[in-house]
Design an enzyme around this catalytic site. Structure first.
Site, mmCIF file in Angstrom:
data_model
loop_
_atom_site.group_PDB
_atom_site.id
_atom_site.type_symbol
_atom_site.label_atom_id
_atom_site.label_comp_id
_atom_site.label_asym_id
_atom_site.label_seq_id
_atom_site.Cartn_x
_atom_site.Cartn_y
_atom_site.Cartn_z
ATOM 1 N N ALA A 62 0.413 -0.930 0.019
ATOM 2 C CA ALA A 62 0.338 -0.069 -0.028
ATOM 3 C C ALA A 62 0.614 1.588 -0.149
ATOM 4 O O ALA A 62 2.073 1.418 0.759
ATOM 5 C CB ALA A 62 -1.110 0.198 1.438
ATOM 6 N N GLY A 102 0.819 -4.928 1.178
ATOM 7 C CA GLY A 102 -0.624 -5.312 0.292
ATOM 8 C C GLY A 102 -0.106 -5.504 -1.504
ATOM 9 O O GLY A 102 -1.331 -5.885 -1.579
ATOM 10 N N GLU A 105 -1.001 -9.402 -0.596
ATOM 11 C CA GLU A 105 -1.997 -9.219 -0.777
ATOM 12 C C GLU A 105 -2.666 -9.621 -1.823
ATOM 13 O O GLU A 105 -3.316 -10.284 -2.209
ATOM 14 C CB GLU A 105 -2.828 -8.513 0.240
ATOM 15 C CG GLU A 105 -2.135 -8.948 1.913
ATOM 16 C CD GLU A 105 -2.375 -7.207 2.932
ATOM 17 O OE1 GLU A 105 -2.139 -6.398 2.781
ATOM 18 O OE2 GLU A 105 -2.678 -7.413 3.815
ATOM 19 N N GLU A 125 4.305 -5.430 7.262
ATOM 20 C CA GLU A 125 3.316 -4.158 7.511
ATOM 21 C C GLU A 125 3.948 -4.277 9.416
ATOM 22 O O GLU A 125 3.737 -2.382 9.868
ATOM 23 C CB GLU A 125 2.276 -4.945 7.448
ATOM 24 C CG GLU A 125 1.960 -4.915 6.236
ATOM 25 C CD GLU A 125 1.763 -5.468 6.022
ATOM 26 O OE1 GLU A 125 2.406 -6.665 5.748
ATOM 27 O OE2 GLU A 125 1.038 -5.533 4.669
#
Ligand code: 3H9
Length: 692
Positions: A62, A102, A105, A125
């Site tokens: 992200a 992300g 993910e 993270e």
């Protein structure tokens, strides 16, 4: 080229994310990807989709810069991942570089994952004080098993593609062109039905002991941190709850972690560390020299530790001493350090020999004539240093960098004895120099840009975090620590026990408080400096309580006795004689003892650092407040999740910091006061300075 390119390869649609430098999931990326899925869904001739990163990497996560945006403005990664998971046609993630956070993910929500052999993947993270918040906590355990997933999510460290393949995280390793390989793979699986979805898998047979052990483990590895506990809770849910329940809970805990001061602190450090590598006025094309050989003067603890940094990355070192005995001792310490690492299985004996073979011991300084960089690491005496630099000036080849490892002395004065002050720089390593990640790079008045840029590049090469500082007594780190030490001594005079001061800092997350640290460094060091400074000033002999402890032969850990006693386990234990000495001292000086709360102790210690830090910034000795934070995290063990001392002050509010300093009778530094009055912050000041 748009932010997400759509290219037809026959019956396969390739979506290429172009968001340099690391293809983070920034605004624009979800829109582009959704448009790609729309196209693939709407067009019957398309039988599969490949998602790939343009440039050097797959998606690195992200976009951390968007974390503080209001929810409706932040790119909706979870929304995209939900759609991807339910997509009716086969999807393939084609991974090169790093698939992180992300990014991984997204890959986990595809039906298949292919990768190049040198790709890496992980869920880092936790290092930002958050948790994988787009399905990672629920999908990774369903693929690699709970234990491995916990290891990856709690360490935050990536694994290599080969391991990922063995774990079933990657379906296929592509030799040759990744894009071609991924398209071929997608075509092969175009008719696969039902489509394999990780969210539909179950996790079975995990002992509850695994979670108990993980909860015990994070008390040591992530003391006081929020998100590791959340990660364990969520991993546990994969064994007790359907995917949909864990997925919702993950969103809730992600938001709670993201909005915590800890995550703000860690994100501040993430960017501060990268910012520290940028030096105003120096462009990317500032010429640097490649360091192919190093010379080190002094084979003591510091010199030996510094030498190991070079040997570790294959740079030959010539190490100089004045006495054969000292040289032999220095070499045997280096060998022993390596052998101990080998015993722990982190090096082979062959590696040890390879490294030792790169080391040339000598008693002759002339042997440094060919070195690209020479680092002086002898004791702190200006006369001795000047003598060494005068000799080096005659010996070193033109263009060689001449560095001093001084921790306090004036680098300009040292540079001035040479005919080439532009080649002179301070490289302040922290002890143990082979372990501590910090390198203060001291830019003297005449240090050339090229020497500075080469030193920064060298820091990176030897695995250090280099931070540029200016010349002053103690530079940034030690100058601040002196103020902190003074405050700690004052706290004891006013009634605190040394263990109260240490406990307050331990509670904040520092591995050592001020007195534990002094005992480790050696109390005699500060004692000798105080005696020397008093003599120079013609002042009376210092006679503080700490001086009296040293005069009783208690020099710290090295004598098993300092402020504390130390046994075999090296754990500090309070000593009755020291307690009495302090009490007698207070009585003799007429100092009234009072109870000090942990809050007061914490504020006074941390804000003494902050106040001096503000002064250092004002004087331009540090370029940014973030640099100071990086120095304190890597050099002094200040917890990163508090954002370093300056980040901590920002979090507390500078107005509150000023009020506290004034309450305790200290004068706030002018810059601190000004920022507080303006309602500003150190981070805001950094930004304003960077854009000025
Ligand atoms: C996440 O994914 C949350 C989700 O689970 C849930 C969401 C709902 N964002 O390090 P470098 C910038 S959390 C924004 O010098 P390298 C970096 O600031 C995220 N910017 O290069 C720098 O900018 P500048 C999980 C980012 O080659 C430039 O890129 N992911 C991001 O040494 C180059 O970076 C991570 O935690 C980002 N995510 O290392 C990965 N990443 O040029 C964090 C980088 O202006 N990133 N930038 O100074 C890294 O670990 C390293 O950057 C990486 C490249 C290994 C990728």
């Amino acid at each position: 080229m748009s932010i997400v390119d759509q290219t037809r390869e026959g019956d396969i649609l390739v979506l290429t994310i172009n968001n340099p430098p690391v293809n983070a999931f920034s605004p624009g990326v979800p829109e582009g990807l959704h448009a790609g899925l729309d196209a693939a869904e709407g067009e019957e001739g398309i039988r599969g989709v490949v998602i790939i990163g343009g440039g050097r990497t797959f998606v690195a996560g992200a976009d951390i810069k968007t974390f503080d945006l209001p929810r409706e403005q932040a790119p909706d990664l979870r929304g995209f991942i939900s759609r991807l998971d339910a997509f009716p046609k086969p999807t393939v993630a084609a991974i090169h570089g790093t698939a992180l956070g992300g990014g991984l993910e997204i890959a986990l929500a595809c039906n298949y994952r292919v990768a190049t052999k040198d790709a890496k993947m992980g869920l880092p993270e936790v290092k930002l004080g958050v948790l994988p918040g787009a399905g990672g906590t629920q999908r990774l355990p369903r693929v690699v098993g709970v234990e491995k997933a916990l290891e990856m999510m709690l360490s935050g460290n990536p694994i290599k593609a080969m391991e990922a393949k063995e774990l079933g995280l990657v379906d296929h390793l592509v030799e040759g062109d990744l894009r071609e390989g991924a398209v071929a793979f997608a075509r092969e699986h175009a008719n696969a039905r039902p489509l394999p979805r990780i969210s539909e898998r179950t996790v079975e047979g995990v002992s509850p002991q695994v979670f108990a052990a993980a909860r015990e483990g994070i008390k040591k590895t992530h003391r006081g941190q929020l998100s590791p506990g959340f990660i364990i809770d969520l991993a546990e849910m994969t064994t007790t709850q359907p995917f949909a329940v864990g997925w919702e809970e993950e969103a809730r805990l992600f938001m709670a972690a993201k909005d915590s001061p800890q995550s703000r602190g860690l994100r501040h450090i993430f960017f501060a560390e990268r910012e520290a590598g940028k030096i105003p006025g120096l462009t990317k094309d500032t010429p640097t020299t490649e360091i192919k050989s190093a010379g080190i003067i002094g084979a003591g603890t510091m010199g030996g530790g510094i030498a190991m940094n070079f040997l570790n990355v294959g740079i030959p070192v010539t190490i100089v001493e004045t006495q054969q005995e000292a040289l032999d001792r220095g070499l045997s310490v280096i060998r022993r350090n390596y052998e101990n690492t080998a015993k722990k299985g982190r090096l082979t004996m062959e590696d040890v020999e390879k490294r030792m073979a790169l080391l040339t011991p000598t008693l002759n300084m002339e042997d440094l004539a060919d070195a690209d960089i020479i680092i002086e690491a002898v004791f702190e005496d200006m006369g001795v240093k000047k003598d060494i630099f005068t000799r080096l000036d005659a010996i070193a080849k033109p263009g060689a960098i001449l560095a001093t490892n001084t921790s306090t002395l004036d680098v300009n004065e040292i540079a001035a004895v040479t005919g080439r002050p532009e080649q002179v720089i301070g490289l302040h390593f922290f002890s143990p120099a082979n372990v501590m990640k910090l390198l203060e790079i001291v830019r003297a008045d005449k240090t050339s840009d090229s020497v500075l840029a080469t030193s920064m590049a060298l820091a990176r090469r030897i695995g250090k975090v280099g931070v540029v500082v200016g010349v002053c007594d103690g530079f940034v780190g030690n100058r601040m620590i002196h103020r902190y030490g003074d405050e700690a001594r004052k706290l004891v005079e006013e009634g605190a026990n040394p263990q109260d001061a240490d406990a307050a800092m331990n509670a904040l997350g520092l591995p050592m408080g001020p007195f534990q640290m002094s005992d480790m460094a050696g109390l005699d060091v500060g004692y000798l400096i105080r005696q020397h400074q008093a003599k120079v000033r013609g002042a009376p002999k210092p006679d503080g309580w700490l001086d009296r402890i040293v005069e009783r032969g208690r020099k710290g850990q090295k004598t098993q006795a300092g402020i504390y006693d130390y046994g075999e386990d090296r754990k500090p234990k309070p000593n009755a004689e020291v307690a009495q000495l302090i009490e007698d001292y207070r009585a003799e000086k007429g100092l009234e003892s009072r109870e000090l709360t942990q809050e007061e102790i914490t504020e006074r210690l941390v804000y003494s650092l902050v106040n001096e830090g503000a002064q250092i910034l004002d004087e331009g000795i540090a370029q940014r407040a973030g640099d100071i934070d990086v120095i304190y995290i890597y050099g002094y063990g200040f917890p990163a999740h508090h954002g370093g001392p300056m980040g901590y002050a920002d979090e507390m509010g500078l107005g509150n910091v000023v009020a506290a300093l004034e309450k305790y009778g200290q004068t706030p530094a002018p810059l601190l006061k000004r920022l507080a009055e303006e309602g500003g912050s150190f981070a805001g000041w950094d930004k304003a300075k960077a854009s000025a």
